[in-house]
Design a protein around this motif. Structure first.
Motif, mmCIF file in Angstrom:
data_model
loop_
_atom_site.group_PDB
_atom_site.id
_atom_site.type_symbol
_atom_site.label_atom_id
_atom_site.label_comp_id
_atom_site.label_asym_id
_atom_site.label_seq_id
_atom_site.Cartn_x
_atom_site.Cartn_y
_atom_site.Cartn_z
ATOM 1 N N LEU A 198 1.375 -1.797 32.661
ATOM 2 C CA LEU A 198 1.907 -2.459 31.321
ATOM 3 C C LEU A 198 2.948 -1.486 30.812
ATOM 4 O O LEU A 198 4.208 -1.929 30.512
ATOM 5 C CB LEU A 198 0.742 -2.794 30.543
ATOM 6 N N GLN A 199 2.510 -0.177 30.626
ATOM 7 C CA GLN A 199 3.615 0.769 30.202
ATOM 8 C C GLN A 199 4.613 0.726 30.945
ATOM 9 O O GLN A 199 5.786 0.980 30.305
ATOM 10 C CB GLN A 199 2.663 1.977 29.890
ATOM 11 N N LYS A 200 4.417 0.989 32.299
ATOM 12 C CA LYS A 200 5.807 1.255 33.227
ATOM 13 C C LYS A 200 6.562 -0.116 33.283
ATOM 14 O O LYS A 200 7.910 0.028 33.060
ATOM 15 C CB LYS A 200 5.144 1.382 34.423
ATOM 16 N N GLN A 201 5.865 -1.223 33.172
ATOM 17 C CA GLN A 201 6.750 -2.739 33.269
ATOM 18 C C GLN A 201 7.625 -2.428 31.819
ATOM 19 O O GLN A 201 8.664 -3.150 32.003
ATOM 20 C CB GLN A 201 5.833 -3.689 33.015
ATOM 21 N N TYR A 202 6.906 -2.358 30.734
ATOM 22 C CA TYR A 202 7.503 -2.330 29.411
ATOM 23 C C TYR A 202 8.394 -1.232 28.728
ATOM 24 O O TYR A 202 9.061 -1.292 27.734
ATOM 25 C CB TYR A 202 6.748 -3.317 28.231
ATOM 26 N N LYS A 203 8.092 -0.047 29.551
ATOM 27 C CA LYS A 203 8.641 1.254 29.007
ATOM 28 C C LYS A 203 8.374 1.459 27.582
ATOM 29 O O LYS A 203 9.184 2.068 26.615
ATOM 30 C CB LYS A 203 10.178 1.019 29.171
ATOM 31 N N ALA A 204 6.894 1.170 27.132
ATOM 32 C CA ALA A 204 6.523 1.443 25.726
ATOM 33 C C ALA A 204 6.056 2.899 25.932
ATOM 34 O O ALA A 204 5.687 3.415 26.773
ATOM 35 C CB ALA A 204 5.404 0.633 25.575
ATOM 36 N N ASP A 205 6.196 3.477 24.436
ATOM 37 C CA ASP A 205 5.946 5.048 24.443
ATOM 38 C C ASP A 205 4.350 5.143 24.211
ATOM 39 O O ASP A 205 3.839 6.047 24.492
ATOM 40 C CB ASP A 205 6.745 5.594 23.282
ATOM 41 N N GLU A 206 3.879 4.095 23.900
ATOM 42 C CA GLU A 206 2.513 4.033 23.304
ATOM 43 C C GLU A 206 1.821 2.594 23.551
ATOM 44 O O GLU A 206 2.625 1.586 23.274
ATOM 45 C CB GLU A 206 2.353 4.544 22.161
ATOM 46 N N VAL A 207 0.340 2.692 23.801
ATOM 47 C CA VAL A 207 -0.242 1.454 24.018
ATOM 48 C C VAL A 207 -1.200 1.362 22.894
ATOM 49 O O VAL A 207 -1.842 2.255 22.726
ATOM 50 C CB VAL A 207 -0.732 1.214 25.300
ATOM 51 N N MET A 208 -1.430 0.132 22.324
ATOM 52 C CA MET A 208 -2.196 -0.086 21.229
ATOM 53 C C MET A 208 -3.037 -1.302 21.606
ATOM 54 O O MET A 208 -2.877 -2.006 21.981
ATOM 55 C CB MET A 208 -1.694 -0.312 19.749
ATOM 56 N N THR B 58 18.139 9.241 10.052
ATOM 57 C CA THR B 58 17.121 10.479 9.455
ATOM 58 C C THR B 58 16.750 11.326 10.865
ATOM 59 O O THR B 58 15.478 11.593 11.074
ATOM 60 C CB THR B 58 15.761 10.409 8.815
ATOM 61 N N ASN B 59 17.585 11.334 11.703
ATOM 62 C CA ASN B 59 17.391 11.902 13.159
ATOM 63 C C ASN B 59 16.122 11.335 13.832
ATOM 64 O O ASN B 59 15.689 11.829 14.735
ATOM 65 C CB ASN B 59 17.098 13.501 12.933
ATOM 66 N N ARG B 60 15.835 10.009 13.797
ATOM 67 C CA ARG B 60 14.358 9.486 14.481
ATOM 68 C C ARG B 60 15.140 8.774 15.913
ATOM 69 O O ARG B 60 16.316 8.313 15.876
ATOM 70 C CB ARG B 60 13.946 8.355 13.579
ATOM 71 N N HIS B 61 14.651 8.621 16.804
ATOM 72 C CA HIS B 61 14.579 8.193 17.951
ATOM 73 C C HIS B 61 13.842 6.838 18.149
ATOM 74 O O HIS B 61 12.967 6.590 17.404
ATOM 75 C CB HIS B 61 14.521 9.073 19.061
ATOM 76 N N PRO B 62 14.482 5.912 19.025
ATOM 77 C CA PRO B 62 13.755 4.713 19.175
ATOM 78 C C PRO B 62 12.288 4.905 19.692
ATOM 79 O O PRO B 62 12.184 5.978 20.388
ATOM 80 C CB PRO B 62 14.266 4.175 20.277
ATOM 81 N N GLN B 63 11.290 4.326 19.118
ATOM 82 C CA GLN B 63 9.846 4.569 19.464
ATOM 83 C C GLN B 63 9.294 3.220 19.460
ATOM 84 O O GLN B 63 9.262 2.481 18.682
ATOM 85 C CB GLN B 63 9.180 5.254 18.377
ATOM 86 N N THR B 64 8.264 2.959 20.312
ATOM 87 C CA THR B 64 7.787 1.752 20.513
ATOM 88 C C THR B 64 6.371 1.678 21.010
ATOM 89 O O THR B 64 5.854 2.667 21.654
ATOM 90 C CB THR B 64 8.504 0.800 21.834
ATOM 91 N N ILE B 65 5.573 0.693 20.467
ATOM 92 C CA ILE B 65 4.237 0.456 20.554
ATOM 93 C C ILE B 65 4.069 -0.878 21.450
ATOM 94 O O ILE B 65 4.757 -1.750 20.783
ATOM 95 C CB ILE B 65 3.107 0.568 19.594
ATOM 96 N N LEU B 66 3.155 -0.995 22.316
ATOM 97 C CA LEU B 66 2.876 -2.209 22.973
ATOM 98 C C LEU B 66 1.475 -2.508 22.567
ATOM 99 O O LEU B 66 0.646 -1.628 23.070
ATOM 100 C CB LEU B 66 3.068 -2.158 24.431
ATOM 101 N N THR B 67 1.027 -3.475 21.845
ATOM 102 C CA THR B 67 -0.240 -3.959 21.432
ATOM 103 C C THR B 67 -0.836 -4.827 22.294
ATOM 104 O O THR B 67 -0.211 -5.992 22.562
ATOM 105 C CB THR B 67 -0.242 -4.164 19.863
ATOM 106 N N VAL B 68 -1.999 -4.697 22.983
ATOM 107 C CA VAL B 68 -2.790 -5.174 23.995
ATOM 108 C C VAL B 68 -4.154 -5.692 23.659
ATOM 109 O O VAL B 68 -4.739 -4.682 22.929
ATOM 110 C CB VAL B 68 -2.603 -4.941 25.589
#
Length: 336
Positions: free
Chosen positions: A297-307, A212-222
Motif C-alpha cells: 500500500l505504501q508503495k502503491q500510494y507513495k505515502a510517507d506514513e501509514v496510520m 514555512t519551509n514545509r514539504h508535502p507530507q502524507t498519511i494513508l489511513t487503513v
C-alpha cells in the motif's frame, strides 16, 4: 516505514465508556513503547459505541501519561467551531507538550442531524466556508495574520515555542487541493473511501505550495487486524465487521460484540455480501501477510506514513495486533 495509530475509542459490549477511555490511554502508552510515530484520537458525537466527543480533553490526559509520541486529533470537526478557539486549545496543548501536538482538521458532522443542530448553527454554510476557516486557523496557529486583518492584533495565547502541526484530513480531490494550497500535511482516509487514492494524493503533491519551509507530507489511513494466525485475525476482525452491519441497521447500541456473539449473529445474504465488501478494504492476516500488504500500500500510494485503525472486542487483541505489526515493520522487540 513510519506507522501511526488512529483510535476511534470503541466501547465493547462488556465495557463502560470510562473503561474504553482508559484502554485508549493504555493503547497510546503501548504505541509509544512500540515505536509508533503518532497517536490520533477521533471526534464523534452521540454515536453509540464510540466514547470520545472531545479529543482535546483526552489528548491532555494522554499527553501527561506519555513522553515522546506525537498526539493529535483525527479530526477536529472544524465547521462546528470557531478557528480562534481551536487555535487556543491546541496552542495550549503544544505549550504543555512541546513538539508533540498535531491538529488534524476535518469537516464531517461526526453525528446525526440533530447532533449537528445541537453543536452549531448553520453547519452546511460552515462547511461551504471551510476554506476560509482553514485559512484563519493557520493564521492563528502561525501568528501571521496580515496587518489589515481584523484579527491582526490578537493572538491565540499561549503561544508555544513549537506550533502544533496542522494536518487536513479528507477523502477527495477537494480536500487534497485545499491542503496543498495552504502547504498543509494531508491524511487520506483510505479505510472510509472508495475513491482513487493514488489520483487524489498525486493531485496533492502536484499542487503543493510550500509554507514555512514545509514539504508535502502524507498519511494513508487503513484498517488492519493482525494476529498470530490468519484464522485468528479473521476472528478478531469479525466483531468489528458485524458491529458495522448492526450500526447500519440502527442496532449495536451496546457496543462491539464479542467474537462468540458475532459468530452467532444471523446475517442476511445481502449483509453477507456487504461484509465481504468491507473485508476487501481491510488488511486481515498473520504478521507476514499484514507486513506485505502494508508495504504494498505504501508503495502503491507513495505515502510517507501509514496510520492504522483497529477495532476489536478485547483490548488485548487490539494491542497485540499493533505489537505484531510493530515487530514486523518497526523492528521493535518490545513486549507489552
Amino acid at each position: 516505514m513510519k506507522l501511526s495509530i488512529l483510535d476511534q475509542v470503541p466501547i465493547s459490549a462488556n465495557q463502560t465508556a470510562k473503561e474504553a477511555l482508559e484502554q485508549s490511554v493504555k493503547l497510546a502508552q503501548a504505541a509509544e513503547q512500540l515505536g509508533y510515530e503518532r497517536y490520533w484520537i477521533a471526534e464523534h458525537h452521540d454515536m453509540p459505541g464510540l466514547a470520545c466527543s472531545a479529543p482535546e480533553v483526552m489528548l491532555s490526559y494522554i499527553g501527561a501519561r506519555t513522553s515522546r509520541i506525537r498526539v493529535g486529533s483525527g479530526a477536529v470537526l472544524l465547521p462546528h467551531y470557531k478557528p480562534y478557539k481551536i487555535a487556543e486549545v491546541y496552542n495550549m496543548l503544544a505549550t504543555l507538550f512541546p513538539d508533540r501536538i498535531d491538529i488534524g482538521i476535518g469537516r464531517a458532522p461526526g453525528g446525526s442531524a440533530e447532533v449537528t443542530s445541537a453543536l452549531s448553527d448553520h453547519f452546511l454554510q460552515n462547511v461551504w466556508d471551510m476554506p476560509a476557516s482553514v485559512k484563519d486557523l493557520l493564521h492563528f496557529i502561525y501568528n501571521d495574520h496580515p496587518e489589515d486583518s481584523e484579527f491582526a492584533k490578537i493572538k491565540a495565547a499561549p503561544i508555544p515555542d513549537n506550533a502544533p502541526v496542522p494536518w487536513l484530513l479528507g477523502t477527495s480531490k477537494k480536500s487534497a487541493l485545499l491542503a496543498a494550497e495552504h502547504g498543509m500535511a494531508y491524511a487520506f482516509g483510505l479505510f472510509m473511501s472508495d475513491k482513487d487514492a493514488a489520483e487524489i494524493l498525486d493531485c496533492y503533491y502536484q499542487a503543493f505550495k510550500s509554507r514555512t519551509n514545509r514539504h508535502p507530507q502524507t498519511i494513508l489511513t487503513v484498517t488492519a487486524f493482525c494476529a498470530d494466525t490468519t484464522e485468528r485475525a479473521e476472528e478478531i476482525a469479525l466483531s468489528s465487521l458485524v458491529w458495522s452491519i448492526q450500526r447500519g441497521k440502527g442496532e449495536g447500541h451496546s457496543g462491539v460484540p464479542s467474537i462468540e456473539d458475532a459468530k452467532q449473529y444471523r446475517l442476511s445474504e445481502t449483509e453477507k455480501d456487504a461484509l465481504e465488501k468491507m473485508k476487501q478494504k481491510m488488511i486481515i492476516g498473520n504478521p507476514d501477510q499484514v507486513r506485505n500488504n502494508l508495504l504494498d500500500l505504501q508503495k502503491q500510494y507513495k505515502a510517507d506514513e501509514v496510520m492504522i485503525v483497529t477495532i476489536t472486542y478485547a483490548p488485548e487483541d487490539r494491542i497485540k495486533s499493533y505489537l505484531l505489526i510493530a515487530h514486523e515493520l518497526l523492528k521493535t522487540e518490545t513486549k507489552i
